[in-house]
Design a protein around this motif. Structure first.
Motif, PDB file in Angstrom:
ATOM      1  N   HIS A 118      -4.269 -10.859   2.284  1.00 42.82           N
ATOM      2  CA  HIS A 118      -3.430 -10.256   1.254  1.00 42.82           C
ATOM      3  C   HIS A 118      -1.972 -10.168   1.720  1.00 42.82           C
ATOM      4  O   HIS A 118      -1.702  -9.892   2.899  1.00 42.82           O
ATOM      5  N   ASN A 119      -1.058 -10.331   0.789  1.00 48.79           N
ATOM      6  CA  ASN A 119       0.374 -10.303   1.099  1.00 48.79           C
ATOM      7  C   ASN A 119       0.882  -8.871   0.972  1.00 48.79           C
ATOM      8  O   ASN A 119       1.353  -8.452  -0.092  1.00 48.79           O
ATOM      9  N   ILE A 120       0.780  -8.124   2.047  1.00 49.63           N
ATOM     10  CA  ILE A 120       1.173  -6.713   2.042  1.00 49.63           C
ATOM     11  C   ILE A 120       2.584  -6.600   2.629  1.00 49.63           C
ATOM     12  O   ILE A 120       2.774  -6.533   3.839  1.00 49.63           O
ATOM     13  N   GLY A 121       3.566  -6.585   1.735  1.00 48.14           N
ATOM     14  CA  GLY A 121       4.951  -6.508   2.181  1.00 48.14           C
ATOM     15  C   GLY A 121       5.519  -5.108   2.168  1.00 48.14           C
ATOM     16  O   GLY A 121       6.490  -4.820   2.862  1.00 48.14           O
ATOM     17  N   VAL A 122       4.926  -4.214   1.363  1.00 48.77           N
ATOM     18  CA  VAL A 122       5.437  -2.856   1.209  1.00 48.77           C
ATOM     19  C   VAL A 122       4.411  -1.860   1.739  1.00 48.77           C
ATOM     20  O   VAL A 122       3.241  -1.906   1.348  1.00 48.77           O
ATOM     21  N   VAL A 123       4.847  -1.001   2.618  1.00 50.11           N
ATOM     22  CA  VAL A 123       4.021   0.106   3.107  1.00 50.11           C
ATOM     23  C   VAL A 123       4.854   1.361   2.905  1.00 50.11           C
ATOM     24  O   VAL A 123       5.802   1.626   3.653  1.00 50.11           O
ATOM     25  N   THR A 124       4.547   2.125   1.862  1.00 52.23           N
ATOM     26  CA  THR A 124       5.408   3.225   1.423  1.00 52.23           C
ATOM     27  C   THR A 124       4.714   4.564   1.579  1.00 52.23           C
ATOM     28  O   THR A 124       3.501   4.677   1.348  1.00 52.23           O
TER      29      THR A 124
ATOM     30  N   VAL B 212       0.844  -1.194   0.000  1.00 53.61           N
ATOM     31  CA  VAL B 212       0.000   0.000   0.000  1.00 53.61           C
ATOM     32  C   VAL B 212       0.878   1.243   0.000  1.00 53.61           C
ATOM     33  O   VAL B 212       1.976   1.256   0.568  1.00 53.61           O
ATOM     34  N   GLN B 213       0.391   2.273  -0.656  1.00 52.95           N
ATOM     35  CA  GLN B 213       1.026   3.590  -0.636  1.00 52.95           C
ATOM     36  C   GLN B 213       0.048   4.586  -0.022  1.00 52.95           C
ATOM     37  O   GLN B 213      -1.143   4.583  -0.352  1.00 52.95           O
ATOM     38  N   GLY B 214       0.546   5.446   0.860  1.00 52.68           N
ATOM     39  CA  GLY B 214      -0.280   6.517   1.413  1.00 52.68           C
ATOM     40  C   GLY B 214       0.551   7.764   1.563  1.00 52.68           C
ATOM     41  O   GLY B 214       1.405   7.836   2.459  1.00 52.68           O
ATOM     42  N   TYR B 215       0.343   8.740   0.704  1.00 48.41           N
ATOM     43  CA  TYR B 215       1.183   9.947   0.710  1.00 48.41           C
ATOM     44  C   TYR B 215       0.463  11.100   1.399  1.00 48.41           C
ATOM     45  O   TYR B 215      -0.599  11.545   0.939  1.00 48.41           O
ATOM     46  N   GLU B 216       1.070  11.582   2.463  1.00 48.40           N
ATOM     47  CA  GLU B 216       0.501  12.686   3.248  1.00 48.40           C
ATOM     48  C   GLU B 216       1.083  14.019   2.751  1.00 48.40           C
ATOM     49  O   GLU B 216       1.674  14.806   3.510  1.00 48.40           O
TER      50      GLU B 216
END
Length: 375
Positions: free
Chosen positions: A218-224, A179-183
């Motif tokens: 779900h295989n969530i390996g990246v949290v960017t 997942v990507q979450g840009y603040e």
């Protein structure tokens, strides 16, 4: 004979406007960021929408970064063509022309990752890959783009994110990896504590959604996430795996005013005084085509001088009588000044070349490889 500055030339011989990089200051910025973030164990994936340069992308990797980000597909095409393809494209890829370009590029550069925030966008990419004759095992790495408060792009947290993840999982050519979450709305919040507080609230949305997705299978390996103004806060949050700072390399007045002087303004626009228009005002050759104004006006490194815009090609520098204790330099026709941009990314996109110097001598020359690549 074509104009062609060379390594070893003094910057005083460059024509203007020219984009300068002080290598000592830039290298110091890199060292500061890496020394702060690498010990956390988090991956640093710098955002190359700032530099638009494959040379600088490689330089950052050599310093400890893991790949890079780009905003647009056309930027990724340029970076891949220059041999740098460990990339995350952070904007959604929508529409048949873009999907076709993505598929063509991805077939040659499988390290490219993308984001999606809609079932329609995900399906079109999946169908584009299928139509290219890809085998069932061919999957492009995908992250869900999550809205963590910016309200620009991103699926909403909670049920909408879970529904989209389930949809992506059902598409045979998409591999959901994170997942990507840009603040982005928090990058220039003034005040350390307030910026930290709001950032941690956004990070709670991001990491709790990542946890919910894992619990759903779900295989969530990246949290960017993260940018220059928030990367250190993001890196302190359990569950965040990667940050995306970009402007730290060069900085601008907008970031400096918000987060202070941790990083130096290492990039300036060299300009020449063209005309004297009064006892305390001159015209320089850097206007709207050299310096952007969306984040305010650029600043002149010459003490006491205030910049004003006079059109596409021209700007003004004005100073008060006496200035600071009478020490303001009186500028004359032919004098050189250095301007500090107010917003680094779009300013760089106005120029073709970086002239990187040490103590006033050009040591490296880099192209702005992805200049104008906005598709």
């Amino acid at each position: 004979m074509p104009y062609s500055p060379k390594i070893g030339d003094p910057i005083s011989t460059l024509d203007t406007p020219s984009m300068l990089v002080d290598l000592d200051l830039m290298d110091s910025n890199i060292t500061k960021l890496m020394s702060r973030l690498l010990p956390t164990g988090i991956s640093i994936r710098p955002h190359l929408k700032t530099t638009k340069s494959a040379n600088l992308a490689q330089r950052l990797v050599a310093a400890g970064a893991k790949g890079g980000c780009v905003a647009k597909l056309s930027e990724a095409e340029v970076m891949c063509s220059l041999g740098f393809d460990d990339l995350l494209i952070t904007c959604e890829i929508i529409g048949a022309p873009k999907v076709a370009r993505l598929v063509e590029m991805w077939q040659k550069h499988r390290g490219v990752r993308i984001v999606v925030d809609s079932a329609k966008g995900a399906t079109e990419i999946n169908d584009g890959i299928a139509a290219s004759g890809a085998s069932e095992s061919d999957k492009i790495s995908v992250l869900l783009d999550l809205d963590v408060g910016l309200h620009r792009t991103g699926v909403q947290p909670g049920a909408p994110a879970l529904e989209l993840a389930a949809h992506v999982k059902g598409l045979k050519h998409l591999d959901l990896i994170g997942v990507q979450g840009y603040e982005g709305h928090l990058q220039h919040v003034h005040g350390f504590e307030e910026r930290k507080k709001q950032c941690l609230e956004s990070m709670d949305i991001l990491t709790s959604t990542a946890t919910a997705l894992r619990e759903a299978g779900h295989n969530i390996g990246v949290v960017t996430t993260g940018g220059t103004g928030t990367a250190e806060f993001c890196a302190s949050v359990p569950g965040v795996t990667e940050v995306q700072p970009g402007s730290f390399l060069f900085m601008d007045t907008d970031y400096r005013n918000a987060i202070g002087t941790t990083y130096s303004n290492s990039l300036t626009i060299l300009s020449t005084v063209l005309s004297v228009q009064g006892p305390r005002i001159v015209t320089i050759d850097a206007g709207l085509k050299s310096l952007t104004t969306d984040s305010g006006l650029a600043e002149c490194k010459t003490p006491g001088c205030t910049y004003g815009v006079l059109g596409d090609e021209h700007g003004s520098l004005e100073w008060e009588e006496g200035g600071e204790g009478g020490k303001v330099k009186v500028l004359k026709v032919g004098d050189r000044v250095e301007m500090v941009p107010s917003h680094i990314d779009p300013t760089i996109n106005l120029h073709d070349v970086y002239y990187a110097h040490r103590k006033g001598v050009v040591r490296e020359i880099w192209g702005v490889d992805a200049r104008g690549k906005v598709q």
